[in-house]
Write an enzyme that holds these catalytic residues in place. Sequence first.
Site, short mmCIF file in Angstrom:
data_model
loop_
_atom_site.label_atom_id
_atom_site.label_comp_id
_atom_site.label_asym_id
_atom_site.label_seq_id
_atom_site.Cartn_x
_atom_site.Cartn_y
_atom_site.Cartn_z
N ASP A 105 76.88 50.01 7.15
CA ASP A 105 77.58 50.92 6.23
C ASP A 105 78.87 50.25 5.73
OD1 ASP A 105 79.15 52.95 5.12
OD2 ASP A 105 78.38 54.47 6.49
N LYS A 119 91.20 42.44 0.19
CA LYS A 119 89.98 42.55 -0.62
C LYS A 119 89.17 41.27 -0.47
CE LYS A 119 87.29 42.28 -4.47
NZ LYS A 119 86.54 41.10 -4.92
N GLU A 177 79.26 38.78 -6.21
CA GLU A 177 80.44 38.04 -6.68
C GLU A 177 80.30 36.54 -6.43
OE1 GLU A 177 84.21 39.70 -5.50
OE2 GLU A 177 85.32 38.03 -6.34
N HIS A 209 85.94 29.29 -9.20
CA HIS A 209 85.12 30.36 -9.75
C HIS A 209 84.38 29.92 -11.01
CE1 HIS A 209 85.79 34.25 -7.78
NE2 HIS A 209 86.99 33.82 -7.45
P1 NAD Z 1 71.21 56.71 14.45
O1 NAD Z 1 71.57 58.08 14.89
O2 NAD Z 1 70.13 56.58 13.43
O3 NAD Z 1 70.79 55.83 15.69
C1 NAD Z 1 71.55 55.83 16.87
C2 NAD Z 1 70.71 56.34 18.01
O4 NAD Z 1 69.68 55.41 18.32
C3 NAD Z 1 71.52 56.48 19.27
O5 NAD Z 1 72.17 57.72 19.29
C4 NAD Z 1 70.46 56.31 20.35
O6 NAD Z 1 69.91 57.54 20.69
C5 NAD Z 1 69.37 55.47 19.69
N1 NAD Z 1 69.30 54.06 20.19
C6 NAD Z 1 68.16 53.35 20.36
N2 NAD Z 1 68.44 52.10 20.78
C7 NAD Z 1 69.78 51.99 20.85
C8 NAD Z 1 70.68 50.94 21.21
N3 NAD Z 1 70.25 49.74 21.59
N4 NAD Z 1 72.02 51.18 21.14
C9 NAD Z 1 72.47 52.38 20.76
N5 NAD Z 1 71.69 53.43 20.43
C10 NAD Z 1 70.34 53.24 20.47
O7 NAD Z 1 72.43 55.88 13.90
P2 NAD Z 1 73.99 55.93 14.12
O8 NAD Z 1 74.40 54.55 14.46
O9 NAD Z 1 74.41 57.02 15.07
O10 NAD Z 1 74.48 56.31 12.66
C11 NAD Z 1 74.63 55.32 11.67
C12 NAD Z 1 74.41 55.94 10.31
O11 NAD Z 1 75.28 57.04 10.10
C13 NAD Z 1 74.74 54.96 9.19
O12 NAD Z 1 73.68 54.97 8.28
C14 NAD Z 1 75.97 55.58 8.53
O13 NAD Z 1 75.97 55.27 7.16
C15 NAD Z 1 75.79 57.02 8.78
N6 NAD Z 1 76.98 57.89 8.72
C16 NAD Z 1 78.25 57.40 8.62
C17 NAD Z 1 79.33 58.26 8.58
C18 NAD Z 1 80.72 57.69 8.49
O14 NAD Z 1 80.89 56.50 8.65
N7 NAD Z 1 81.76 58.49 8.26
C19 NAD Z 1 79.12 59.64 8.68
C20 NAD Z 1 77.81 60.11 8.81
C21 NAD Z 1 76.74 59.23 8.83
#
Ligand code: NAD
Length: 428
Positions: A283, A267, A90, A381
């Site tokens: 996300d 928005k 945008e 714009h």
């Molecule tokens: P992930 O599971 O890929 O990574 C997180 C893991 O990384 C942690 O559990 C930990 O074990 C490890 N880790 C390593 N270094 C870390 C640090 N410095 N801090 C924290 N953890 C560390 O990712 P996530 O963050 O659990 O999930 C994010 C993804 O899930 C996004 O892609 C999102 O789109 C997706 N998702 C979103 C929804 C929703 O929003 N409703 C639902 C399902 C999945």
Amino acid sequence: MTDGTPLPNRSSRIAGFHKKSPRERLDLVASFADLAPDVVERLSDFGNLPPDLGDRLIENVVSTMNIPIGVATNMKVDGEDVLVPMATEESSVVAAVCNAARQNYDTGFATSVSGNLMIAQVQAVGISDPHAARIRILERRSEIQAICDGCDPVLVRLGGGFRDLEVRVLDTLGGPMVVTHLIVDTRDAMGANAVNTMAETIAPHVARWSGGRVYLRILSNLADRRLARAHAVWRTAEIGGPEVRDGILSAYHFAEADPYRAATHNKGIMNGISAVVLATGNDTRAIEAGAHAYAARSGRYTSLTRYETTAEGDLSASIELPLAVGLVGGATKLHPTAQACLKILGVPTAERLARIIAAVGLAQNFSALKALATTGIQKGHMALHAQNIAMMAGAVGDEIETVARTLVERGTVRVDVAEKVLQDLRKS
Ligand code: NAD
């Protein structure tokens, strides 16, 4: 009737589509949609995302969608200058942040967060004594903590993990429900996968303790224990005087009072926020869902920002919203462009990223309200919009600028006019 060329395959039932390579899938799609060879070639260029990686991030990959990344300048967050990469299609979004930040560069933005806590929900139904079930679950706090922390030793080692337990009895259309909240510090991860695993692991135990049946086990995107906040003052003398200030205040009062206006007001805020969220591989849907749910937390949808007048008569602006963003997990760590954007931002923690994003949301909103309360949004714009219209009319290269300038000068930015201007230009 055919001219002898094979008819495209028009069936959407494509056996083994997911097992094919991106290029093989693209060829099948090209045949289905009768795509021209030059279009197929363009789609097969994955740009700055390695095709193998793209193929691993989502399913049935055929191409990528390239969105421009602009860099917002002038931003000073908690005394530190930052350059902010923003991925958006945008026009005016990046310029709006630059303009707002230029007008308060001396003082910048002050930010804070409420914590890194995510909430996972476990839904239990069919319980004859829901209030007693609630107590039975709460009694198991230390057991629950051990089970949750056992799911993610990496997170615990990094100082995160289970922090708190909350159990609510909801009165629903289907009868009482017992909803368990696992409250987890996910450090530098957005944490969806982390807390979802915990919720799934704890679920059979909740079923046993409650005497009910467990259905849903997933995080809440209303991450109201992971709020990011930003505050800034714009000096009345620097933004065009008391009339401009009062126009901005009145625009805020409008958004505060009216959901029709608040939706557009928010928005605009999300124009800035989602652009940084996307650029960093986070996300966007999770952030959007959290922001709008938070804006409706009182039962009436309202503005995510607030505007007041300081004792000196300047404009005091603030924002507060859930911002569950990460530096690890999802595409943040995998996408090379997201990694580059995080490097540009120079953020050591997810918390710092959330704080900068909140400041961007506030800057965006200030600019939008200022434009709306003064010249109107279209003026700013127009220059970029005119270029888009020129391209829609078929202008290429230097023609785009020339056609766009003519459209703006004439005050008629329309595709039919652009086509005529382009025709005349080519004739001359
Ligand atoms: P992930 O599971 O890929 O990574 C997180 C893991 O990384 C942690 O559990 C930990 O074990 C490890 N880790 C390593 N270094 C870390 C640090 N410095 N801090 C924290 N953890 C560390 O990712 P996530 O963050 O659990 O999930 C994010 C993804 O899930 C996004 O892609 C999102 O789109 C997706 N998702 C979103 C929804 C929703 O929003 N409703 C639902 C399902 C999945």
